[in-house]
Scaffold this active site. Structure first.
Site, PDB file in Angstrom:
ATOM      1  N   HIS A 228      -5.393   0.633  -5.743  1.00 33.45           N
ATOM      2  CA  HIS A 228      -4.576   1.123  -6.860  1.00 33.45           C
ATOM      3  C   HIS A 228      -3.960  -0.070  -7.577  1.00 33.45           C
ATOM      4  O   HIS A 228      -3.917  -1.179  -7.041  1.00 33.45           O
ATOM      5  CB  HIS A 228      -3.448   2.043  -6.348  1.00 33.45           C
ATOM      6  CG  HIS A 228      -2.436   1.312  -5.524  1.00 33.45           C
ATOM      7  ND1 HIS A 228      -2.663   0.942  -4.210  1.00 33.45           N
ATOM      8  CD2 HIS A 228      -1.189   0.840  -5.814  1.00 33.45           C
ATOM      9  CE1 HIS A 228      -1.615   0.303  -3.732  1.00 33.45           C
ATOM     10  NE2 HIS A 228      -0.706   0.212  -4.689  1.00 33.45           N
ATOM     11  N   ASP A 230      -0.174  -0.953  -9.614  1.00 34.70           N
ATOM     12  CA  ASP A 230       1.179  -0.401  -9.623  1.00 34.70           C
ATOM     13  C   ASP A 230       1.583  -0.045 -11.052  1.00 34.70           C
ATOM     14  O   ASP A 230       1.218  -0.742 -12.002  1.00 34.70           O
ATOM     15  CB  ASP A 230       2.171  -1.417  -9.034  1.00 34.70           C
ATOM     16  CG  ASP A 230       1.947  -1.629  -7.535  1.00 34.70           C
ATOM     17  OD1 ASP A 230       1.265  -0.798  -6.902  1.00 34.70           O
ATOM     18  OD2 ASP A 230       2.449  -2.631  -7.004  1.00 34.70           O
ATOM     19  N   HIS A 285      -5.126  -3.496  -5.790  1.00 32.44           N
ATOM     20  CA  HIS A 285      -4.901  -3.911  -4.405  1.00 32.44           C
ATOM     21  C   HIS A 285      -4.973  -2.713  -3.470  1.00 32.44           C
ATOM     22  O   HIS A 285      -4.893  -1.560  -3.901  1.00 32.44           O
ATOM     23  CB  HIS A 285      -3.569  -4.666  -4.270  1.00 32.44           C
ATOM     24  CG  HIS A 285      -2.375  -3.927  -4.794  1.00 32.44           C
ATOM     25  ND1 HIS A 285      -2.087  -3.793  -6.139  1.00 32.44           N
ATOM     26  CD2 HIS A 285      -1.374  -3.265  -4.153  1.00 32.44           C
ATOM     27  CE1 HIS A 285      -0.975  -3.102  -6.293  1.00 32.44           C
ATOM     28  NE2 HIS A 285      -0.522  -2.764  -5.095  1.00 32.44           N
ATOM     29  N   ARG A 295       1.788  -2.944  10.920  1.00 33.46           N
ATOM     30  CA  ARG A 295       2.067  -3.772   9.744  1.00 33.46           C
ATOM     31  C   ARG A 295       3.165  -3.085   8.947  1.00 33.46           C
ATOM     32  O   ARG A 295       3.147  -1.860   8.787  1.00 33.46           O
ATOM     33  CB  ARG A 295       0.796  -3.928   8.906  1.00 33.46           C
ATOM     34  CG  ARG A 295       1.019  -4.681   7.647  1.00 33.46           C
ATOM     35  CD  ARG A 295      -0.264  -5.097   6.945  1.00 33.46           C
ATOM     36  NE  ARG A 295       0.153  -5.868   5.808  1.00 33.46           N
ATOM     37  CZ  ARG A 295       0.448  -5.338   4.622  1.00 33.46           C
ATOM     38  NH1 ARG A 295       0.292  -4.051   4.399  1.00 33.46           N
ATOM     39  NH2 ARG A 295       0.891  -6.096   3.651  1.00 33.46           N
TER      40      ARG A 295
HETATM   41  O1  LIG Z   1       1.557  -2.816   2.040  1.00 33.74           O
HETATM   42  C1  LIG Z   1       1.369  -3.590   1.110  1.00 33.74           C
HETATM   43  O2  LIG Z   1       1.336  -4.805   1.275  1.00 33.74           O
HETATM   44  C2  LIG Z   1       1.140  -3.055  -0.279  1.00 33.74           C
HETATM   45  C3  LIG Z   1       2.082  -1.964  -0.675  1.00 33.74           C
HETATM   46  C4  LIG Z   1       1.740  -1.417  -2.018  1.00 33.74           C
HETATM   47  O3  LIG Z   1       0.799  -1.818  -2.643  1.00 33.74           O
HETATM   48  C5  LIG Z   1       2.569  -0.360  -2.615  1.00 33.74           C
HETATM   49  O4  LIG Z   1       3.507   0.146  -1.954  1.00 33.74           O
HETATM   50  O5  LIG Z   1       2.286   0.002  -3.789  1.00 33.74           O
HETATM   51 FE   LIG Z   2       0.891  -1.219  -4.729  1.00 38.16          FE
END
Ligand SMILES: O=C(O)CCC(=O)C(=O)O
Ligand SMILES: [Fe+2]
Length: 360
Positions: A228, A230, A285, A295
């Site tokens: 996705h 942001d 990403h 994680r």
């Molecule tokens: O977990 C991550 O590093 C990415 C989180 C992410 O892309 C989001 O919350 O939009």
């Molecule tokens: Fe994100």
């Protein structure tokens, strides 16, 4: 009501897209969470190792140039020497782990309601896929105190203090980096009037998202967070020392964002991509999971003040760079994203654009 709450209210979710699995008691990957390769829009779970996202030291005199290059090439980078105290990064990591370590029935005391954007639950993207993602989240806007009291009626003060301090620091850092980005493109305060760090009459809007990716029995067939971009102007992510985040580069594929101690990951969001008329990429990403380590990541999404229209800056429009997008508020954009997900950006393409600079 702010733009994010309003958009979530207009686009309610079903509880099945809010309540996560009880990851602690799930010992094999259920079919509901098994991602066939065909569901991964970019083809595969494999990634390249020979390229790395730039790591930029903010005290480097060349930082502005490096930021521009990273945004043009990747739409993302990591920053060090950013002035966020390491103690605060450790504290937010500790509080995030503490929250997600609670039993599911206790986390569900603070579950997000279908029309709301804050509280515990699955990331909102879950609604767009027939398979579920292997992650859980906790979303905060403004004060975390109401949901924190539901989780810990007598023991929420430390959690709240750390989150509030973190929100404040991240807002300052985001504004500093946005300022450097605009400067790197030769833009002045006059060119981006809506961007008024610290002294605007209308405050910017921000969302803090704590993410947890529990250990997974079969990581090669699971998805932590699907690909996705942001919706924000800029997102800053702090990740613990566990890899999983990846950024997509055309013609290269998925590139892992290696954890760098105390570094913060910067993602150019869709609105910034629009504001600079496509000069900066918005990074596609995703997050993968693993078999041995939980994680966690803490994402801070920063958007413009309510009702501010973001449009391509005219200084960045010329015959070689025709205007790409029409003006849009964060609320309108979030509404489009809630329905069309990764196709939202295409929907606000400037339909009149046939290669001419009609606004000039
Ligand atoms: O977990 C991550 O590093 C990415 C989180 C992410 O892309 C989001 O919350 O939009
Ligand atoms: Fe994100």
């Amino acid at each position: 009501m702010n733009s994010v709450s309003e958009s979530f209210k207009n686009n309610p979710l079903h509880f099945k897209h809010i309540i996560p699995l009880d990851f602690n008691t799930t010992l094999t990957l259920p079919d509901s969470h098994t991602w066939p390769l065909s569901l991964d829009p970019i083809g595969s779970l494999t990634h390249v190792q020979h390229e790395a996202l730039p790591v930029i030291d903010l005290t480097n005199p060349e930082a502005i140039t490096l930021i521009r290059q990273a945004c043009e090439k990747w739409g993302a980078f990591q920053v060090t020497n950013h002035d966020i105290p390491v103690k605060l990064l450790n504290e937010i990591e500790f509080q995030t782990k503490r929250l997600f370590a609670l039993p599911l029935n206790q986390k569900l005391l603070a579950v997000r309601s279908p029309e709301d954007c804050t509280g515990y639950g699955l990331p909102r993207m879950s609604t767009f896929f027939s398979k579920f993602i292997w992650s859980e989240g906790f979303t905060v806007m403004g004060s975390p105190v109401d949901h924190a009291c539901q989780l810990w009626p007598h023991d929420h003060v430390n959690f709240c203090n750390v989150l509030v301090e973190y929100q404040k620091e991240l807002e300052t850092l985001t504004e500093k980096i946005l300022g450097l980005m605009f400067k790197s493109l030769g833009l002045t305060q006059e060119d981006v009037k809506w961007f008024k760090p610290n002294n605007g009459s209308k405050p910017p809007q921000a969302v803090l998202q704590l993410n947890s990716y529990p250990v997974c029995p079969d990581p090669s067939r699971a998805m932590g967070l699907a690909p996705h971009t942001d919706s924000s102007l800029l997102t800053l992510i702090y990740q613990n020392n566990t890899s999983g985040l990846q950024v997509y580069r055309d013609s290269l594929g998925w590139v892992p964002v290696k954890p760098v101690t105390a570094a913060v990951v910067v993602m150019v969001g869709d609105l910034m991509h629009i504001a600079c008329n496509g000069r900066f990429k918005c990074a596609l990403h995703r997050a993968l999971v693993n078999k041995t380590h939980i994680r966690i990541s803490i994402a801070h999404f920063y958007g413009p003040p309510r009702d501010v229209e973001i449009s391509p800056c005219l200084k960045l429009v010329d015959p070689d760079h025709p205007i790409l997008y029409r003006p849009v508020t964060w609320k309108e954009y979030l509404d489009a994203k809630a329905i069309h997900f990764n196709n939202a950006l295409e929907l606000i393409r400037d339909k009149n654009n046939s290669g001419c600079t009609h606004l000039l």
